[in-house]
Design a protein around this motif. Structure first.
Motif, PDB file in Angstrom:
ATOM      1  N   ALA A 180      67.504  36.819  25.699  1.00 50.19           N
ATOM      2  CA  ALA A 180      66.936  38.052  25.180  1.00 50.19           C
ATOM      3  C   ALA A 180      66.382  38.889  26.335  1.00 50.19           C
ATOM      4  CB  ALA A 180      65.832  37.739  24.187  1.00 50.19           C
ATOM      5  N   LYS A 181      66.571  40.205  26.209  1.00 54.22           N
ATOM      6  CA  LYS A 181      66.117  41.114  27.257  1.00 54.22           C
ATOM      7  C   LYS A 181      65.241  42.201  26.651  1.00 54.22           C
ATOM      8  CE  LYS A 181      70.409  40.731  29.823  1.00 54.22           C
ATOM      9  NZ  LYS A 181      71.592  41.476  30.269  1.00 54.22           N
ATOM     10  N   GLU A 182      64.442  42.779  27.532  1.00 51.79           N
ATOM     11  CA  GLU A 182      63.594  43.893  27.134  1.00 51.79           C
ATOM     12  C   GLU A 182      63.710  45.017  28.157  1.00 51.79           C
ATOM     13  OE1 GLU A 182      59.655  42.495  24.918  1.00 51.79           O
ATOM     14  OE2 GLU A 182      59.774  41.830  26.997  1.00 51.79           O
ATOM     15  N   ASP A 198      63.169  38.583  28.197  1.00 51.36           N
ATOM     16  CA  ASP A 198      62.115  38.698  27.207  1.00 51.36           C
ATOM     17  C   ASP A 198      60.956  37.777  27.576  1.00 51.36           C
ATOM     18  OD1 ASP A 198      60.891  39.518  24.906  1.00 51.36           O
ATOM     19  OD2 ASP A 198      61.950  38.107  23.622  1.00 51.36           O
ATOM     20  N   LYS A 215      60.811  47.683  24.567  1.00 55.88           N
ATOM     21  CA  LYS A 215      61.690  47.451  23.422  1.00 55.88           C
ATOM     22  C   LYS A 215      62.698  46.355  23.751  1.00 55.88           C
ATOM     23  CE  LYS A 215      65.125  50.985  24.484  1.00 55.88           C
ATOM     24  NZ  LYS A 215      65.755  52.234  24.082  1.00 55.88           N
ATOM     25  N   HIS A 216      63.057  45.637  22.719  1.00 51.66           N
ATOM     26  CA  HIS A 216      64.053  44.579  22.866  1.00 51.66           C
ATOM     27  C   HIS A 216      65.440  45.203  22.938  1.00 51.66           C
ATOM     28  CE1 HIS A 216      61.398  41.174  22.261  1.00 51.66           C
ATOM     29  NE2 HIS A 216      60.732  41.958  21.440  1.00 51.66           N
ATOM     30  N   LYS A 232      69.622  44.707  22.618  1.00 45.39           N
ATOM     31  CA  LYS A 232      70.636  43.878  21.986  1.00 45.39           C
ATOM     32  C   LYS A 232      71.679  43.509  23.022  1.00 45.39           C
ATOM     33  CE  LYS A 232      70.007  45.846  17.476  1.00 45.39           C
ATOM     34  NZ  LYS A 232      70.585  46.561  16.371  1.00 45.39           N
TER      35      LYS A 232
END
Length: 91
Positions: free
Chosen positions: A15-17, A63, A87-88, A90
């Motif tokens: 997961a990335k932000e 993340d 914000k995350h 996708k």
């Protein structure tokens, strides 16, 4: 239950932000270079882009990296930063 965990694991691990940081005191290209380099050195950061005109740093990171970690990196360059959005992303 295990099937859900297996399906969700890649989303959790990768997961990335996108974190946007305001660094109001920057006034020259050397400032942006120093801030960009400091943010890039934070563990988990994939990329950082710093724009002098907007005085914003946009960081793409794994993340879970805390705001204070980014702000401490900015502070090592002699500037103060404020996280303005997060914000995350996708995959």
């Amino acid at each position: 239950m295990k099937t859900w965990l297996i399906l969700l694991l890649p989303l959790i691990l990768f997961a990335k932000e996108e974190v946007v940081i305001k660094v109001a005191e920057m006034h020259c290209p050397l400032c942006t270079t120093a801030v960009k380099k400091a943010l890039k050195s934070v563990e988990g950061v994939e990329s950082s882009k710093v724009t002098l005109e907007t005085k914003l740093a946009v960081v793409i990171a794994k993340d879970g990296v805390e705001d204070k970690t980014f702000l401490e990196a900015v502070k090592t360059t002699g500037y103060e930063g404020v996280v303005v959005s997060r914000k995350h992303l996708k995959e």
